[in-house]
Write an enzyme that holds these catalytic residues in place. Structure first.
Site: not given
Ligand code: 4NP
Length: 157
Positions: A11, A16, A18, A128
């Site tokens: 990511c 957050c 990955s 995200d």
């Protein structure tokens, strides 16, 4: 000897999405007694959080599902080693994928995370959750576990 399946989740910040994907796939692999057959890792394309543990909201969401990711530490994608070391390089969204292509990852190694979700016609981004509310992390968890299970189901083990 069986060859290990090597998987790298990617990511932006590696705090957050990955690390949550990393913890989930490791958990599923351990539960299914496949631990020795996999090498799983995660990283970010940016260096903003290198050395940091996952975001507390990712840690808490994983813990709610009995998954411990407190030992993970963020690192940045390293083209000079990661491209050779991993068979599957799995970006969380289309922007992560574009970044990885620019960094020299050959497209056959790249699959968007949600392409492994059998319930989707077309792969979508794992959004995200960094700037959103806490419930975003549970939604991301549900997307990730479907994709991780889909990834395992499509492998010939
Ligand atoms: P991740 O989320 O890429 O899923 O780890 C983010 C973490 C940090 C930032 C952006 C996204 N940031 O801007 O610091």
């Amino acid at each position: 000897m069986t060859t290990q399946t090597t998987v790298l989740f990617v990511c932006l910040g590696n705090i957050c999405r990955s690390p949550l994907a990393h913890g989930i796939l490791q958990h599923l692999v351990d539960q299914q007694s496949l631990t020795a057959q996999f090498h799983i890792d995660s990283c970010g394309t940016e260096d903003w959080h290198v050395g940091n543990p996952p975001d507390p909201r990712s840690i808490q969401t994983a813990a709610l599902h009995n998954i411990d990711i407190t030992n993970l530490r963020a690192r940045q994608f390293d083209p000079s080693t990661d491209i050779d070391r991993f068979q599957h390089i799995i970006p969380m969204d289309a922007s992560n994928k574009r970044n990885l292509i620019k960094l020299g990852v050959p497209e056959p190694k790249l699959t968007l995370m949600r392409a492994f979700d059998p319930t989707l016609q077309k792969p979508q981004d794992v959004p995200d959750p960094y700037y959103g509310g806490d419930d975003g992390f549970e939604r991301v968890y549900q997307m990730l576990i479907r994709a991780c299970q889909g990834f395992l189901d499509q492998r010939d083990l």
